[in-house]
Design a protein around this motif. Structure first.
Motif, PDB file in Angstrom:
ATOM      1  N   ILE A   1      37.936  44.821  53.735  1.00 51.15           N
ATOM      2  CA  ILE A   1      38.935  44.591  52.683  1.00 51.15           C
ATOM      3  C   ILE A   1      39.275  43.101  52.576  1.00 51.15           C
ATOM      4  O   ILE A   1      39.260  42.525  51.488  1.00 51.15           O
ATOM      5  N   VAL A   2      39.557  42.474  53.740  1.00 52.49           N
ATOM      6  CA  VAL A   2      39.921  41.053  53.728  1.00 52.49           C
ATOM      7  C   VAL A   2      38.781  40.218  53.133  1.00 52.49           C
ATOM      8  O   VAL A   2      39.003  39.310  52.333  1.00 52.49           O
ATOM      9  N   ASN A   3      37.557  40.560  53.513  1.00 54.02           N
ATOM     10  CA  ASN A   3      36.419  39.810  52.993  1.00 54.02           C
ATOM     11  C   ASN A   3      36.286  39.949  51.477  1.00 54.02           C
ATOM     12  O   ASN A   3      35.954  38.995  50.777  1.00 54.02           O
ATOM     13  N   MET A   4      36.558  41.167  50.991  1.00 56.53           N
ATOM     14  CA  MET A   4      36.480  41.373  49.538  1.00 56.53           C
ATOM     15  C   MET A   4      37.563  40.596  48.803  1.00 56.53           C
ATOM     16  O   MET A   4      37.326  40.063  47.715  1.00 56.53           O
ATOM     17  N   ILE A   5      38.767  40.530  49.400  1.00 55.85           N
ATOM     18  CA  ILE A   5      39.833  39.735  48.765  1.00 55.85           C
ATOM     19  C   ILE A   5      39.429  38.264  48.771  1.00 55.85           C
ATOM     20  O   ILE A   5      39.604  37.552  47.791  1.00 55.85           O
ATOM     21  N   ARG A   6      38.856  37.828  49.906  1.00 59.02           N
ATOM     22  CA  ARG A   6      38.439  36.439  50.038  1.00 59.02           C
ATOM     23  C   ARG A   6      37.439  36.059  48.952  1.00 59.02           C
ATOM     24  O   ARG A   6      37.491  34.989  48.376  1.00 59.02           O
ATOM     25  N   LYS A   7      36.527  36.990  48.663  1.00 65.04           N
ATOM     26  CA  LYS A   7      35.524  36.717  47.631  1.00 65.04           C
ATOM     27  C   LYS A   7      36.022  37.050  46.227  1.00 65.04           C
ATOM     28  O   LYS A   7      35.260  37.018  45.262  1.00 65.04           O
ATOM     29  N   LYS A   8      37.303  37.417  46.129  1.00 66.78           N
ATOM     30  CA  LYS A   8      37.950  37.700  44.847  1.00 66.78           C
ATOM     31  C   LYS A   8      37.347  38.886  44.110  1.00 66.78           C
ATOM     32  O   LYS A   8      37.314  38.924  42.885  1.00 66.78           O
ATOM     33  N   ARG A   9      36.805  39.838  44.863  1.00 68.43           N
ATOM     34  CA  ARG A   9      36.343  41.055  44.208  1.00 68.43           C
ATOM     35  C   ARG A   9      37.420  42.129  44.242  1.00 68.43           C
ATOM     36  O   ARG A   9      37.284  43.188  43.646  1.00 68.43           O
ATOM     37  N   LEU A  10      38.480  41.835  44.986  1.00 72.45           N
ATOM     38  CA  LEU A  10      39.593  42.772  45.097  1.00 72.45           C
ATOM     39  C   LEU A  10      40.862  41.948  44.887  1.00 72.45           C
ATOM     40  O   LEU A  10      40.991  40.857  45.428  1.00 72.45           O
ATOM     41  N   GLU A  11      41.794  42.467  44.081  1.00 80.38           N
ATOM     42  CA  GLU A  11      43.035  41.737  43.895  1.00 80.38           C
ATOM     43  C   GLU A  11      44.022  42.102  44.985  1.00 80.38           C
ATOM     44  O   GLU A  11      44.234  43.282  45.265  1.00 80.38           O
ATOM     45  N   LEU A  12      44.607  41.067  45.575  1.00 80.89           N
ATOM     46  CA  LEU A  12      45.521  41.282  46.692  1.00 80.89           C
ATOM     47  C   LEU A  12      46.622  42.273  46.338  1.00 80.89           C
ATOM     48  O   LEU A  12      47.015  43.115  47.143  1.00 80.89           O
ATOM     49  N   ARG A  13      47.095  42.184  45.121  1.00 84.54           N
ATOM     50  CA  ARG A  13      48.131  43.058  44.617  1.00 84.54           C
ATOM     51  C   ARG A  13      47.824  44.539  44.866  1.00 84.54           C
ATOM     52  O   ARG A  13      48.702  45.304  45.262  1.00 84.54           O
ATOM     53  N   TYR A  14      46.563  44.923  44.634  1.00 84.73           N
ATOM     54  CA  TYR A  14      46.189  46.327  44.809  1.00 84.73           C
ATOM     55  C   TYR A  14      45.714  46.617  46.224  1.00 84.73           C
ATOM     56  O   TYR A  14      45.754  47.756  46.684  1.00 84.73           O
ATOM     57  N   ALA A  15      45.227  45.588  46.909  1.00 87.73           N
ATOM     58  CA  ALA A  15      44.691  45.794  48.255  1.00 87.73           C
ATOM     59  C   ALA A  15      45.792  45.810  49.305  1.00 87.73           C
ATOM     60  O   ALA A  15      45.598  46.279  50.420  1.00 87.73           O
ATOM     61  N   LEU A  16      46.975  45.303  48.909  1.00 88.78           N
ATOM     62  CA  LEU A  16      48.063  45.150  49.875  1.00 88.78           C
ATOM     63  C   LEU A  16      48.409  46.465  50.571  1.00 88.78           C
ATOM     64  O   LEU A  16      48.571  46.507  51.794  1.00 88.78           O
ATOM     65  N   ALA A  17      48.484  47.560  49.794  1.00 88.66           N
ATOM     66  CA  ALA A  17      48.829  48.852  50.382  1.00 88.66           C
ATOM     67  C   ALA A  17      47.807  49.254  51.437  1.00 88.66           C
ATOM     68  O   ALA A  17      48.166  49.735  52.516  1.00 88.66           O
ATOM     69  N   TRP A  18      46.525  49.025  51.143  1.00 84.04           N
ATOM     70  CA  TRP A  18      45.474  49.358  52.110  1.00 84.04           C
ATOM     71  C   TRP A  18      45.621  48.537  53.377  1.00 84.04           C
ATOM     72  O   TRP A  18      45.468  49.048  54.492  1.00 84.04           O
ATOM     73  N   LEU A  19      45.906  47.246  53.214  1.00 82.21           N
ATOM     74  CA  LEU A  19      46.085  46.387  54.391  1.00 82.21           C
ATOM     75  C   LEU A  19      47.237  46.884  55.255  1.00 82.21           C
ATOM     76  O   LEU A  19      47.113  46.994  56.480  1.00 82.21           O
ATOM     77  N   LEU A  20      48.357  47.224  54.595  1.00 85.57           N
ATOM     78  CA  LEU A  20      49.532  47.651  55.349  1.00 85.57           C
ATOM     79  C   LEU A  20      49.279  48.979  56.060  1.00 85.57           C
ATOM     80  O   LEU A  20      49.663  49.171  57.215  1.00 85.57           O
TER      81      LEU A  20
END
Lengths: 235, 110
Positions: free
Chosen positions: B21-40
């Motif tokens: 997930i972090v790698n996908m956010i880093r490469k901007k294929r995932l928006e942090l806004r939507y990935a935040l719940a998964w991270l938490l």
């Protein structure tokens, strides 16, 4: 670069600022003579659009609400495409005093930096925000110091002036919500120069802030993650 | 008490998922806004996995015999929550797309 040749533009993102927009534009026209301006109306639901059109203000109306990041990015795209040399973001709520813009532009040019931020916390004059917010802001300031080694006293300041290279970067890639701290880190990570100069900010004249207490927890978590991830991006 | 084996398996899965997930956010294929719940969710499951007595205590409160089932139950609840939030986001997006299409059409008409 010759002094007279620089074309400068003020980007004013607004959402439901019917109480403030007229005085903001008036103040710009009085205090920042060298600057053009563009209002980005982020699909306001109040009379903002009508007021802008009645007064003949230079305005872009977004068809859907994009949030502060999307609105500001629209401004940077406009500024870049119109060939401006300097773009500065000024909030539409009367917090930012256009008096400081000329000083910021001079600083940007003379010191050849890529971004100049107007900071409330260098001279600690004027409206200093609430204690809770100051704690949040210094947390980000410390986090940025640890991650980039650079000291930014006011990473949440919306009063930022940039040159063409940063305009180009921002017009292609700008965070969607709560963009200020994250985008400063993105610029620092590219080894571009960011400097702060002291400004005096006012308490907002009317309307409501975009960061309510309810959102502040989300704000802290989101921005923290965003800064951490920005640190591991490669440019 | 939770078996060390399942503790390890869960730990490895969650850590690799977080890395992806972090790698996908880093490469901007995932928006942090939507990935935040998964991270938490990932981080909370990791915390519970690392400190099994938290899970034991929770399982006791809920009257669940096997603590590992508590972890699965929590994971299930989190997943449902995320799916629901995504459904809300999709609805919001379809409204916005409609609004934008109408705006463009009206513009074209002049």
């Amino acid at each position: 670069m010759r002094k007279t040749a620089l074309r400068k533009i003020i980007i004013i993102p607004v959402y439901n600022e019917e109480e403030n927009i007229e005085s903001t534009v008036e103040s710009i026209q009085k205090n920042a003579l060298d600057f053009d301006y563009i209002i980005i109306n982020d699909c306001s639901t109040d009379r903002t659009r009508k007021i802008c059109e009645e007064n003949g203000f230079n305005v872009i109306n977004l068809p859907i609400n994009l949030g502060i990041g999307g609105a500001v990015q629209t401004g940077y795209r406009y500024a870049y495409e119109q060939g401006y040399d300097v773009a500065v973001q000024v909030d539409g709520d009367g917090q930012h005093d256009p008096k400081f813009l000329e000083k910021m532009a001079e600083y940007l040019k003379e010191n050849d930096v890529d971004m100049v931020i107007g900071s409330r916390f260098i001279e600690k004059k004027g409206f200093q925000s609430s204690a809770a917010r100051r704690i949040g802001i210094s947390f980000f300031s410390i986090l940025i110091k640890i991650l980039t080694g650079k000291k930014i006293t006011d990473p949440t300041s919306g009063l930022r002036m940039v040159g063409r290279n940063v305009m180009d970067i921002f017009s292609k890639d700008y965070p969607r919500d709560y963009p200020e701290p994250e985008s400063v880190v993105a610029i620092l990570r590219r080894n571009l120069k960011v400097k702060e100069i002291p400004v005096i900010m006012h308490e907002r004249a009317g309307g409501v802030s975009s960061i309510s207490f309810k959102n502040s927890v989300y704000y802290m978590i989101k921005v923290t993650f965003a800064i951490l991830i920005e640190r591991i991006r490669k440019y | 008490m939770m078996d060390i084996k399942i503790q390890l398996i869960i730990g490895v899965i969650v850590v690799s998922a977080l890395a992806v997930i972090v790698n996908m956010i880093r490469k901007k294929r995932l928006e942090l806004r939507y990935a935040l719940a998964w991270l938490l969710v990932g981080i909370s499951i990791l915390i519970l996995d690392c400190f099994p007595y938290l899970i034991n205590w929770l399982a006791e409160q809920f009257g669940i015999a096997d603590p590992v089932n508590m972890l699965f139950f929590l994971g299930f609840c989190f997943s449902l929550m995320i799916i629901f939030v995504l459904t809300v986001a999709v609805s919001r997006m379809s409204i916005r797309i409609k609004q934008m299409a109408q705006e463009i059409a009206l513009h074209e008409k002049g």
